[in-house]
Design an enzyme around this catalytic site. Structure first.
Site, PDB file in Angstrom:
ATOM      1  N   LEU A  33     -12.924   1.310  -7.714  1.00 30.35           N
ATOM      2  CA  LEU A  33     -11.980   0.489  -8.465  1.00 30.35           C
ATOM      3  C   LEU A  33     -11.521  -0.679  -7.606  1.00 30.35           C
ATOM      4  O   LEU A  33     -11.014  -0.488  -6.505  1.00 30.35           O
ATOM      5  CB  LEU A  33     -10.789   1.320  -8.915  1.00 30.35           C
ATOM      6  CG  LEU A  33     -11.117   2.456  -9.881  1.00 30.35           C
ATOM      7  CD1 LEU A  33      -9.870   3.242 -10.231  1.00 30.35           C
ATOM      8  CD2 LEU A  33     -11.780   1.933 -11.129  1.00 30.35           C
ATOM      9  N   ASP A  57      -4.278  -7.172   1.993  1.00 30.33           N
ATOM     10  CA  ASP A  57      -3.545  -8.371   1.583  1.00 30.33           C
ATOM     11  C   ASP A  57      -4.521  -9.294   0.874  1.00 30.33           C
ATOM     12  O   ASP A  57      -5.443  -9.829   1.490  1.00 30.33           O
ATOM     13  CB  ASP A  57      -2.949  -9.046   2.820  1.00 30.33           C
ATOM     14  CG  ASP A  57      -2.159 -10.287   2.475  1.00 30.33           C
ATOM     15  OD1 ASP A  57      -2.347 -10.859   1.393  1.00 30.33           O
ATOM     16  OD2 ASP A  57      -1.340 -10.697   3.311  1.00 30.33           O
ATOM     17  N   LEU A  79      -8.990  -2.195 -13.575  1.00 35.31           N
ATOM     18  CA  LEU A  79      -8.073  -1.780 -14.633  1.00 35.31           C
ATOM     19  C   LEU A  79      -8.002  -2.885 -15.680  1.00 35.31           C
ATOM     20  O   LEU A  79      -8.125  -4.068 -15.355  1.00 35.31           O
ATOM     21  CB  LEU A  79      -6.686  -1.513 -14.049  1.00 35.31           C
ATOM     22  CG  LEU A  79      -6.596  -0.361 -13.048  1.00 35.31           C
ATOM     23  CD1 LEU A  79      -5.184  -0.263 -12.498  1.00 35.31           C
ATOM     24  CD2 LEU A  79      -7.017   0.946 -13.685  1.00 35.31           C
TER      25      LEU A  79
END
Length: 139
Positions: A33, A57, A79
């Site tokens: 993911l 980051d 997502l």
């Protein structure tokens, strides 16, 4: 390397091992993911192993998790934030789809329990990310 698998409220199993997920699971079962994937996660497949990328980051290491997954020849997904949420007006004009691991886990856990992406995204994506569900965009 530290690989963690967990069992929490939504039935995931937790285990910590120094072995890599690449050594523990078949490559075709792994879905990495990453917010930079072009593939949208539609559903959670119980036969798959979902890898949540580490805390990076995004301003310094853009697309690091996507590059890592490609180097490892893994399937990727992101997502469905863009598909279900809208950019909220804010004074900083800040909008970020990169979530912390606990936020991704909250989204996945809530989706697994509710089968609802709006409910899952509401549970895991904080308003500080600059995205909200359409029904709350004017609040």
């Amino acid at each position: 390397r530290l690989t963690s698998c967990f069992t929490l409220s939504c039935g995931f199993k937790m285990d910590t091992t120094p072995e890599s997920y690449l050594d523990l699971f078949p490559l075709e079962a792994i879905v990495y993911l990453t917010p930079d994937s072009e593939n949208v996660l539609q559903d959670i497949d119980p036969s798959k192993v979902y890898v949540l990328g580490g805390l990076v980051d995004e301003s310094i290491h853009k697309q690091l998790t996507l590059r890592r997954a490609r180097e490892q020849r893994l399937q990727t997904a992101r997502l469905p934030i863009r598909e279900y949420m809208v950019r909220a007006p804010n004074s900083r004009n800040y909008h970020c789809e990169t979530l912390a691991i606990n936020q991704v886990f909250d989204v996945l856990c809530t989706f697994y329990e509710t089968r609802s992406w709006p409910a899952a995204l509401r549970a895991g994506v904080s308003p500080g990310k600059g995205y909200v569900l359409p029904d709350t965009a004017d609040q």
